[in-house]
Motif scaffolding. Structure first.
Motif, PDB file in Angstrom:
ATOM      1  N   PRO A 146      -4.869  -4.863   5.193  1.00 49.18           N
ATOM      2  CA  PRO A 146      -4.457  -3.779   6.288  1.00 49.18           C
ATOM      3  C   PRO A 146      -5.725  -3.413   7.324  1.00 49.18           C
ATOM      4  CG  PRO A 146      -4.730  -2.936   4.044  1.00 49.18           C
ATOM      5  CD  PRO A 146      -4.701  -4.401   3.759  1.00 49.18           C
ATOM      6  N   ASP A 147      -6.761  -3.261   6.594  1.00 51.74           N
ATOM      7  CA  ASP A 147      -8.058  -3.299   7.555  1.00 51.74           C
ATOM      8  C   ASP A 147      -8.184  -4.106   8.761  1.00 51.74           C
ATOM      9  OD1 ASP A 147      -8.681  -0.830   6.149  1.00 51.74           O
ATOM     10  OD2 ASP A 147     -10.033  -1.991   4.716  1.00 51.74           O
ATOM     11  N   ARG A 148      -8.048  -5.499   8.329  1.00 50.51           N
ATOM     12  CA  ARG A 148      -8.177  -6.366   9.250  1.00 50.51           C
ATOM     13  C   ARG A 148      -7.148  -6.544  10.348  1.00 50.51           C
ATOM     14  NH1 ARG A 148     -10.224 -11.905   5.966  1.00 50.51           N
ATOM     15  NH2 ARG A 148     -11.730 -11.026   4.656  1.00 50.51           N
ATOM     16  N   ALA A 149      -5.797  -6.345   9.860  1.00 52.88           N
ATOM     17  CA  ALA A 149      -4.662  -6.149  10.648  1.00 52.88           C
ATOM     18  C   ALA A 149      -4.622  -5.203  11.593  1.00 52.88           C
ATOM     19  CB  ALA A 149      -3.545  -6.281   9.873  1.00 52.88           C
ATOM     20  N   ASP A 150      -5.167  -4.115  11.095  1.00 53.24           N
ATOM     21  CA  ASP A 150      -5.211  -2.836  11.871  1.00 53.24           C
ATOM     22  C   ASP A 150      -6.151  -3.049  13.211  1.00 53.24           C
ATOM     23  OD1 ASP A 150      -4.876   0.320  11.090  1.00 53.24           O
ATOM     24  OD2 ASP A 150      -6.475  -0.004  12.667  1.00 53.24           O
ATOM     25  N   GLU A 151      -7.317  -3.805  12.761  1.00 55.04           N
ATOM     26  CA  GLU A 151      -8.102  -3.772  13.944  1.00 55.04           C
ATOM     27  C   GLU A 151      -7.770  -4.897  15.024  1.00 55.04           C
ATOM     28  OE1 GLU A 151     -12.758  -5.328  14.587  1.00 55.04           O
ATOM     29  OE2 GLU A 151     -12.100  -5.136  12.457  1.00 55.04           O
ATOM     30  N   ALA A 152      -7.078  -6.068  14.213  1.00 55.26           N
ATOM     31  CA  ALA A 152      -6.680  -7.152  15.145  1.00 55.26           C
ATOM     32  C   ALA A 152      -5.655  -6.605  16.211  1.00 55.26           C
ATOM     33  CB  ALA A 152      -6.155  -8.265  14.472  1.00 55.26           C
ATOM     34  N   LEU A 153      -4.514  -5.711  15.654  1.00 57.06           N
ATOM     35  CA  LEU A 153      -3.530  -5.282  16.390  1.00 57.06           C
ATOM     36  C   LEU A 153      -3.849  -3.899  16.993  1.00 57.06           C
ATOM     37  CD1 LEU A 153      -0.773  -6.221  13.639  1.00 57.06           C
ATOM     38  CD2 LEU A 153      -1.293  -7.387  15.628  1.00 57.06           C
ATOM     39  N   GLY A 154      -4.709  -3.359  16.837  1.00 63.66           N
ATOM     40  CA  GLY A 154      -5.227  -2.140  17.502  1.00 63.66           C
ATOM     41  C   GLY A 154      -4.091  -1.059  17.222  1.00 63.66           C
ATOM     42  N   ALA A 155      -4.051  -0.908  15.829  1.00 57.04           N
ATOM     43  CA  ALA A 155      -3.005  -0.016  15.248  1.00 57.04           C
ATOM     44  C   ALA A 155      -3.769   1.441  15.091  1.00 57.04           C
ATOM     45  CB  ALA A 155      -2.578  -0.471  13.942  1.00 57.04           C
ATOM     46  N   GLY A 156      -5.019   1.652  15.425  1.00 62.66           N
ATOM     47  CA  GLY A 156      -5.726   3.031  15.385  1.00 62.66           C
ATOM     48  C   GLY A 156      -5.686   3.544  14.164  1.00 62.66           C
ATOM     49  N   GLY A 157      -5.682   2.948  13.055  1.00 60.00           N
ATOM     50  CA  GLY A 157      -5.946   3.180  11.573  1.00 60.00           C
ATOM     51  C   GLY A 157      -4.324   3.535  10.946  1.00 60.00           C
ATOM     52  N   LYS A 158      -3.318   3.236  11.524  1.00 59.35           N
ATOM     53  CA  LYS A 158      -2.028   3.398  11.004  1.00 59.35           C
ATOM     54  C   LYS A 158      -1.897   2.476   9.938  1.00 59.35           C
ATOM     55  CE  LYS A 158      -0.115   6.088  14.931  1.00 59.35           C
ATOM     56  NZ  LYS A 158      -1.332   5.981  15.735  1.00 59.35           N
ATOM     57  N   LEU A 159      -2.127   1.061  10.216  1.00 58.83           N
ATOM     58  CA  LEU A 159      -1.925   0.253   9.023  1.00 58.83           C
ATOM     59  C   LEU A 159      -3.014   0.237   7.987  1.00 58.83           C
ATOM     60  CD1 LEU A 159      -0.980  -2.929  11.210  1.00 58.83           C
ATOM     61  CD2 LEU A 159       0.288  -1.601   9.843  1.00 58.83           C
ATOM     62  N   ALA A 160      -4.167   0.783   8.075  1.00 58.70           N
ATOM     63  CA  ALA A 160      -5.159   0.948   7.342  1.00 58.70           C
ATOM     64  C   ALA A 160      -4.900   2.248   6.454  1.00 58.70           C
ATOM     65  CB  ALA A 160      -6.630   1.214   7.955  1.00 58.70           C
ATOM     66  N   ALA A 161      -4.234   2.995   7.312  1.00 61.19           N
ATOM     67  CA  ALA A 161      -3.769   4.323   6.338  1.00 61.19           C
ATOM     68  C   ALA A 161      -2.756   4.164   4.976  1.00 61.19           C
ATOM     69  CB  ALA A 161      -3.059   5.439   7.247  1.00 61.19           C
ATOM     70  N   MET A 162      -2.206   2.872   5.157  1.00 62.93           N
ATOM     71  CA  MET A 162      -1.152   2.504   4.302  1.00 62.93           C
ATOM     72  C   MET A 162      -1.886   1.751   3.078  1.00 62.93           C
ATOM     73  SD  MET A 162       1.795   1.113   6.553  1.00 62.93           S
ATOM     74  CE  MET A 162       3.286   1.451   5.355  1.00 62.93           C
ATOM     75  N   LYS A 163      -3.123   1.602   2.969  1.00 54.73           N
ATOM     76  CA  LYS A 163      -4.150   0.921   2.136  1.00 54.73           C
ATOM     77  C   LYS A 163      -3.732   1.536   0.521  1.00 54.73           C
ATOM     78  CE  LYS A 163      -8.869  -1.055   1.702  1.00 54.73           C
ATOM     79  NZ  LYS A 163      -9.940  -0.936   2.308  1.00 54.73           N
ATOM     80  N   LYS A 164      -3.856   2.583   0.420  1.00 54.11           N
ATOM     81  CA  LYS A 164      -3.735   3.486  -0.732  1.00 54.11           C
ATOM     82  C   LYS A 164      -2.357   3.300  -1.230  1.00 54.11           C
ATOM     83  CE  LYS A 164      -4.194   7.615  -3.512  1.00 54.11           C
ATOM     84  NZ  LYS A 164      -2.962   7.746  -3.976  1.00 54.11           N
ATOM     85  N   ASP A 165      -1.279   3.231  -0.436  1.00 47.62           N
ATOM     86  CA  ASP A 165       0.064   2.769  -1.072  1.00 47.62           C
ATOM     87  C   ASP A 165       0.267   1.457  -1.604  1.00 47.62           C
ATOM     88  OD1 ASP A 165       1.106   5.565  -0.435  1.00 47.62           O
ATOM     89  OD2 ASP A 165       1.117   4.865   1.734  1.00 47.62           O
ATOM     90  N   ILE A 166      -0.597   0.521  -0.637  1.00 46.13           N
ATOM     91  CA  ILE A 166      -0.435  -0.897  -1.052  1.00 46.13           C
ATOM     92  C   ILE A 166      -1.176  -1.136  -2.288  1.00 46.13           C
ATOM     93  CG2 ILE A 166      -1.138  -3.209  -0.393  1.00 46.13           C
ATOM     94  CD1 ILE A 166      -0.875  -2.184   2.523  1.00 46.13           C
ATOM     95  N   ALA A 167      -2.343  -0.555  -2.648  1.00 42.95           N
ATOM     96  CA  ALA A 167      -3.121  -0.565  -3.790  1.00 42.95           C
ATOM     97  C   ALA A 167      -2.344  -0.030  -4.940  1.00 42.95           C
ATOM     98  CB  ALA A 167      -4.446   0.266  -3.942  1.00 42.95           C
ATOM     99  N   GLU A 168      -1.626   1.091  -4.658  1.00 46.12           N
ATOM    100  CA  GLU A 168      -0.885   1.320  -5.951  1.00 46.12           C
ATOM    101  C   GLU A 168       0.473   0.334  -6.415  1.00 46.12           C
ATOM    102  OE1 GLU A 168       0.375   5.354  -5.254  1.00 46.12           O
ATOM    103  OE2 GLU A 168      -1.610   6.280  -5.655  1.00 46.12           O
ATOM    104  N   ALA A 169       1.034   0.214  -5.197  1.00 42.33           N
ATOM    105  CA  ALA A 169       2.233  -0.953  -5.594  1.00 42.33           C
ATOM    106  C   ALA A 169       1.803  -2.222  -6.123  1.00 42.33           C
ATOM    107  CB  ALA A 169       2.834  -1.199  -4.091  1.00 42.33           C
ATOM    108  N   ARG A 170       0.640  -2.726  -5.964  1.00 37.52           N
ATOM    109  CA  ARG A 170       0.220  -4.029  -6.505  1.00 37.52           C
ATOM    110  C   ARG A 170      -0.017  -3.842  -7.888  1.00 37.52           C
ATOM    111  NH1 ARG A 170      -4.923  -2.860  -3.877  1.00 37.52           N
ATOM    112  NH2 ARG A 170      -6.647  -3.111  -5.102  1.00 37.52           N
ATOM    113  N   TYR A 171      -0.090  -2.620  -8.764  1.00 41.88           N
ATOM    114  CA  TYR A 171      -0.494  -2.591 -10.157  1.00 41.88           C
ATOM    115  C   TYR A 171       0.868  -2.695 -10.827  1.00 41.88           C
ATOM    116  CZ  TYR A 171      -4.801  -0.506  -7.964  1.00 41.88           C
ATOM    117  OH  TYR A 171      -5.856  -0.248  -7.422  1.00 41.88           O
ATOM    118  N   PRO A 172       0.653  -2.980 -12.061  1.00 41.36           N
ATOM    119  CA  PRO A 172       1.985  -2.965 -12.957  1.00 41.36           C
ATOM    120  C   PRO A 172       2.504  -1.740 -13.078  1.00 41.36           C
ATOM    121  CG  PRO A 172       0.181  -4.474 -13.958  1.00 41.36           C
ATOM    122  CD  PRO A 172      -0.618  -3.777 -12.824  1.00 41.36           C
ATOM    123  N   LYS A 173       3.680  -1.567 -13.274  1.00 47.01           N
ATOM    124  CA  LYS A 173       4.394  -0.205 -13.321  1.00 47.01           C
ATOM    125  C   LYS A 173       3.856   0.720 -14.315  1.00 47.01           C
ATOM    126  CE  LYS A 173       8.726   1.925 -13.276  1.00 47.01           C
ATOM    127  NZ  LYS A 173       8.521   2.866 -14.278  1.00 47.01           N
TER     128      LYS A 173
END
Length: 281
Positions: free
Chosen positions: A68-95
């Protein structure tokens, strides 16, 4: 930048993960299309494969933390994609790991007894990797990485400055002497314990093998006391984890843990004991 062909986790198919990862994928696609950037070009820019970009956008792949950090910078998302990093991190862990982390975040007091390995919240990265590596049948490399990342993320609760809960650990002496991962891994783990035992919200106790009484022979367990006054007991056996909120059962665990603490060395004596074991390792 080289292409990281397979840098993501397969989706753990429970409802919460599916919803989160699908939302991330939609946002990525919207930002990419708004930037007028084909998936292949975005992939080359951020160092991932086009296949992975399509899978993330389709909600079938969980990206690793730097995506998300790389994509945010490449797409000029202004931190909006990078802000989803925590949600992504939690989703990838086993339930079950996510559920445990939520309980720990709600706890004002956490007590744990272990006679097999050092408690997960106190483990070093290399010790934890060795613990997961000992599993039979073995975890895949991908699963080891997922579980390791989840365990290390959970440890942040101990170091937080925002009113952390009170932690109490009783470790059987056997856990201090069992060289999981090798002698040097154990040495660094013991050094980590000495450091953790100095934290103001952590009481660390050792139950020596020389003690004739031990109320923890039934195996490891945890007791969490939550902000709403509820007590939750957790214990893990060979093929299952069990959570209980039954007042009769949590009362028994509370009583048993109190006795185990009384049977163990005091926190100060325990740190001296760990230092002694470290010197012998």
């Amino acid at each position: 930048m080289g292409v990281t062909e397979d840098s993501g986790w397969e989706l753990d198919l429970d409802g919460e993960s599916v919803v989160t990862v699908a939302a991330v994928g939609r946002q990525l696609r919207l930002w990419r299309e708004a930037a007028g950037l084909p998936a292949g070009e975005l992939a080359r820019t951020i160092g991932y494969s086009a296949e992975l970009v399509y899978k993330v956008e389709g909600g079938t792949r969980i990206p690793k933390p730097d995506f998300p950090d790389r994509a945010d910078e490449a797409l000029g998302a202004g931190g909006k994609l990078a802000a989803m990093k925590k949600d992504i991190a939690e989703a990838r862990y086993p339930k079950k790991v996510r559920d445990l982390a939520k309980l720990e975040q709600e706890a004002v007091e956490l007590g744990a007894y272990n006679n097999s390995v050092i408690d997960g919240l106190l483990q070093t990265e290399e010790y934890a990797r060795a613990v997961f590596g000992n599993r039979r049948p073995p975890f895949t490399e991908d699963e080891v990485e997922r579980r390791l990342a989840a365990r290390l993320a959970r440890q942040e609760i101990i170091d937080t400055s925002a009113a952390p809960p009170v932690f109490s650990y009783v470790l059987c002496e056997a856990t201090l002497r069992r060289p999981i991962g090798g002698r040097m891994v154990l040495r660094r783990q013991l050094e980590r314990l000495l450091k953790s035992g100095q934290l103001p919200n952590v009481d660390l106790q050792v139950l020596p093998l020389s003690r004739e009484e031990n109320c923890g022979l039934g195996g490891p367990f945890r007791l969490l006391k939550l902000k709403d006054g509820t007590a939750v007991g957790l214990d893990e056996v060979q093929l299952a984890s069990r959570v209980t909120t039954d007042p009769k059962e949590t009362q028994i665990l509370d009583m048993r843990y109190g006795i185990i603490r009384a049977q163990a060395l005091s926190p100060r004596e325990s740190l001296a004991f760990i230092e002694k074991v470290l010197g012998e390792t």
